[in-house]
Motif scaffolding. Structure first.
Motif, PDB file in Angstrom:
ATOM      1  N   PRO A 289      -7.467  -7.056 102.665  1.00  0.00           N
ATOM      2  CA  PRO A 289      -6.654  -5.896 102.499  1.00  0.00           C
ATOM      3  C   PRO A 289      -7.592  -4.827 102.260  1.00  0.00           C
ATOM      4  N   LEU A 290      -7.567  -3.535 103.101  1.00  0.00           N
ATOM      5  CA  LEU A 290      -7.932  -2.187 102.702  1.00  0.00           C
ATOM      6  C   LEU A 290      -7.347  -1.768 101.542  1.00  0.00           C
ATOM      7  N   ARG A 291      -7.936  -0.871 100.960  1.00  0.00           N
ATOM      8  CA  ARG A 291      -7.227  -0.337  99.457  1.00  0.00           C
ATOM      9  C   ARG A 291      -6.137   0.553 100.063  1.00  0.00           C
ATOM     10  N   GLU A 292      -5.191   1.036  99.244  1.00  0.00           N
ATOM     11  CA  GLU A 292      -4.057   1.826  99.531  1.00  0.00           C
ATOM     12  C   GLU A 292      -4.631   3.139 100.526  1.00  0.00           C
ATOM     13  N   ASP A 293      -5.590   3.684 100.077  1.00  0.00           N
ATOM     14  CA  ASP A 293      -6.337   4.772 100.925  1.00  0.00           C
ATOM     15  C   ASP A 293      -6.856   4.542 102.182  1.00  0.00           C
ATOM     16  N   PHE A 294      -6.858   3.167 102.584  1.00  0.00           N
ATOM     17  CA  PHE A 294      -7.500   2.691 103.880  1.00  0.00           C
ATOM     18  C   PHE A 294      -9.174   2.570 103.708  1.00  0.00           C
ATOM     19  N   SER A 295      -9.619   2.654 102.503  1.00  0.00           N
ATOM     20  CA  SER A 295     -11.123   2.633 102.224  1.00  0.00           C
ATOM     21  C   SER A 295     -11.379   1.040 102.190  1.00  0.00           C
ATOM     22  N   LEU A 296     -12.509   0.666 102.331  1.00  0.00           N
ATOM     23  CA  LEU A 296     -12.822  -0.825 102.234  1.00  0.00           C
ATOM     24  C   LEU A 296     -13.816  -0.930 100.783  1.00  0.00           C
ATOM     25  N   ASN A 297     -13.242  -1.993 100.119  1.00  0.00           N
ATOM     26  CA  ASN A 297     -14.152  -2.491  99.003  1.00  0.00           C
ATOM     27  C   ASN A 297     -14.930  -3.508  99.025  1.00  0.00           C
ATOM     28  N   VAL A 298     -16.222  -3.182  99.163  1.00  0.00           N
ATOM     29  CA  VAL A 298     -17.173  -4.279  99.345  1.00  0.00           C
ATOM     30  C   VAL A 298     -17.121  -5.552  98.293  1.00  0.00           C
ATOM     31  N   GLY A 299     -16.648  -5.047  97.096  1.00  0.00           N
ATOM     32  CA  GLY A 299     -16.309  -6.001  96.073  1.00  0.00           C
ATOM     33  C   GLY A 299     -15.506  -7.282  96.347  1.00  0.00           C
ATOM     34  N   ASP A 300     -14.625  -7.077  97.197  1.00  0.00           N
ATOM     35  CA  ASP A 300     -13.873  -7.975  97.645  1.00  0.00           C
ATOM     36  C   ASP A 300     -14.654  -9.015  98.608  1.00  0.00           C
ATOM     37  N   TYR A 301     -15.698  -8.674  99.236  1.00  0.00           N
ATOM     38  CA  TYR A 301     -16.536  -9.515  99.912  1.00  0.00           C
ATOM     39  C   TYR A 301     -17.666 -10.419  99.316  1.00  0.00           C
TER      40      TYR A 301
ATOM     41  N   VAL B 277     -17.940   3.084 105.268  1.00  0.00           N
ATOM     42  CA  VAL B 277     -18.510   2.433 104.234  1.00  0.00           C
ATOM     43  C   VAL B 277     -20.093   2.624 103.893  1.00  0.00           C
ATOM     44  N   PRO B 278     -20.173   3.123 102.530  1.00  0.00           N
ATOM     45  CA  PRO B 278     -21.474   3.682 102.182  1.00  0.00           C
ATOM     46  C   PRO B 278     -22.626   2.634 102.528  1.00  0.00           C
ATOM     47  N   VAL B 279     -23.589   3.032 103.077  1.00  0.00           N
ATOM     48  CA  VAL B 279     -24.870   2.098 103.502  1.00  0.00           C
ATOM     49  C   VAL B 279     -25.145   1.372 101.854  1.00  0.00           C
ATOM     50  N   ALA B 280     -25.233   1.814 100.935  1.00  0.00           N
ATOM     51  CA  ALA B 280     -25.591   1.502  99.709  1.00  0.00           C
ATOM     52  C   ALA B 280     -24.647   0.016  99.322  1.00  0.00           C
ATOM     53  N   ASP B 281     -23.411   0.266  99.859  1.00  0.00           N
ATOM     54  CA  ASP B 281     -22.635  -0.919  99.693  1.00  0.00           C
ATOM     55  C   ASP B 281     -22.835  -2.103 100.612  1.00  0.00           C
ATOM     56  N   ILE B 282     -23.164  -1.735 101.775  1.00  0.00           N
ATOM     57  CA  ILE B 282     -23.769  -3.011 102.695  1.00  0.00           C
ATOM     58  C   ILE B 282     -24.782  -3.395 102.136  1.00  0.00           C
TER      59      ILE B 282
END
Length: 354
Positions: A129-141, A161-166
Motif C-alpha cells: 500500500p502507498l501511504r495516505e498521501d499516495f507517496s511510496l515508502n521504500v522501507g516497506d520493500y 520516489v527520491p533517487v536516494a531512496d532507490i
C-alpha cells in the motif's frame, strides 16, 4: 468465456487500455500520448525506400537503435535492450527475474500491467500500500526477497520516489533486481540511469511513447548491467527475436538523436502541466504533485466517475479508475495549451450547471 481457454487463462484479469476512438470527435486526454507529432527527423527516416524493405526481417539485435540509445545515455550497447514498447520489456523482466521462490512486489496503486503480468506468469505478487498521501515508502520493500518494481514517476498519481531512496533499495540486497519504470521521467523527475554504473542489480525501463511522440511506433527500452540485459535477451530470443519492426527501428534512432526537439516538447508539456494544475486548483480541485505528462485531480463538487462521464459527453476523454482510494480522482493527460484551455472551459460549464 470461451470453453477453449485453459484454467490458467480463465483466471487472468487482463489490463484494460484507455479508450482509443477512431474518429476525431474527442479531445484525447486519457492515454498520456504526446500532443505533438514525431520529430521531423523521424519523418525523414521513414522514406519510401525504407518502406519497400518491409519484405525483409528487421534486425533482431536492434544494433542501430541500441547504439543510438547507448550514446544518448553514455552507456555501451551491451547495457541496452529495445522492445515492442516498454510493456514488452517489463514482461521480459517479469519472466527473467521472477519465478518459483522469487516473487515480485509493487505498489497497490500503480501501473495496472504489473498486476496483469504477474498473473500471466503465475508469480507470487506482493501489493504494497502507498501511504495516505499516495507517496511510496521504500522501507516497506527493504526486506522483500524478490524483485521490486517501482514506477517513478508513478502512474496514475504522477508522484516520485527520491533517487536516494532507490539507492537504499539497491544497496540493501545486491542479489535482487530492482526495476524502475521511468515511462514518465522526462517530464521533470530525476532519473536513476546514473546508478546503473554503480549497481548491477538495477534495471531502468523507458519508452518513446510519451516524450518522443512515438506511441504508435511501440518502442521501449531498458538500461542496465550487461548481466541483466543478457538475461532479458535470453527471454526475448525464446519468445520473439524480431520484436521491433524495421520502421520503428529507424524512427526510434531518429527520435533519440533529435535532442532539441525532445527538450522543446518536454518543456512545453511541463509549462502546460503547471498552468492546468493551477487552473484546476483555482476551481477548488485537489491536484497531486506531478512529474509526469498528466495530473491526478479530484473535485469535491463532481465525483470522479461523474466528471469522467460529463467530460466525455462534452467531447473530452480523461481516465477514471473505479478503485478504492482513487475513485474520486481523474487522470488528465497534458495536451496542447489550446486543449487544456478547452478542458478548463468545459469544466467551468459543468460546475456552473450544478
Amino acid at each position: 468465456m470461451s470453453r477453449f481457454l485453459s484454467p490458467e487463462a480463465q483466471r487472468l484479469d487482463p489490463y484494460t487500455p484507455g479508450e482509443q476512438p477512431r474518429d476525431q470527435q474527442y479531445i484525447k486526454l486519457n492515454t498520456n500520448e504526446s500532443p505533438f507529432p514525431p520529430s521531423p527527423k523521424v519523418l525523414e527516416a521513414l522514406s519510401r525506400a525504407e518502406a519497400e524493405k518491409l519484405y525483409l526481417y528487421s534486425d533482431p539485435t536492434c544494433a542501430a537503435l541500441n547504439g543510438a540509445i547507448a550514446r544518448r545515455y553514455g552507456l555501451s550497447p551491451e547495457n541496452v535492450i529495445s522492445g515492442n514498447g516498454s510493456d514488452e520489456i517489463l514482461a521480459f523482466a517479469f519472466r527473467a527475474f521472477c519465478g518459483e521462490g522469487r516473487g515480485v512486489a509493487f505498489a497497490d496503486l500503480t501501473y495496472g500491467f504489473y498486476e496483469a503480468q504477474a498473473a500471466l506468469f503465475g508469480l507470487e505478487a506482493r501489493r504494497v500500500p502507498l501511504r495516505e498521501d499516495f507517496s511510496l515508502n521504500v522501507g516497506d520493500y527493504l526486506d522483500f526477497p524478490g524483485t521490486v518494481v517501482i514506477a517513478n514517476p508513478n502512474a496514475p498519481t504522477g508522484m516520485t520516489v527520491p533517487v536516494a531512496d532507490i539507492r537504499q533499495l539497491l544497496e540493501r540486497d545486491p542479489d535482487r533486481v530492482i526495476v524502475v519504470d521511468e515511462a514518465y521521467v522526462d517530464f521533470g523527475a530525476e532519473s536513476c540511469v546514473p546508478l546503473i554504473r554503480e549497481h548491477a542489480n538495477l534495471l531502468v525501463t523507458q519508452t518513446m511513447s510519451k516524450s518522443r511522440s512515438l506511441a504508435g511506433g511501440r518502442i521501449g527500452f531498458a538500461l542496465g548491467s550487461a548481466e541483466l540485459i543478457a538475461g532479458l535477451n535470453r527471454v526475448k530470443y525464446s519468445f520473439n527475436p524480431y520484436n521491433v519492426n524495421r520502421l520503428s527501428l529507424l524512427a526510434g534512432a531518429a527520435a533519440i538523436g533529435d535532442e532539441d526537439y525532445f527538450q522543446a516538447c518536454c518543456r512545453t508539456v511541463r509549462d502546460n502541466r503547471t498552468w492546468t494544475a493551477e487552473t484546476l486548483k483555482k476551481r477548488g480541485f485537489t491536484v497531486l504533485p506531478s512529474y509526469a505528462n498528466f495530473i491526478f485531480a479530484k473535485s469535491d463538487r463532481l465525483p470522479g466517475g461523474e466528471l469522467y462521464r460529463k467530460l466525455k459527453e462534452n467531447g473530452i476523454l480523461v481516465r477514471w479508475f473505479d478503485k478504492d482510494r482513487i475513485r474520486d480522482f481523474c487522470r488528465i493527460t497534458i495536451g496542447s495549451k489550446e486543449q487544456m484551455e478547452t478542458l478548463a472551459e468545459r469544466i467551468d460549464r459543468l460546475l456552473a450547471g450544478r
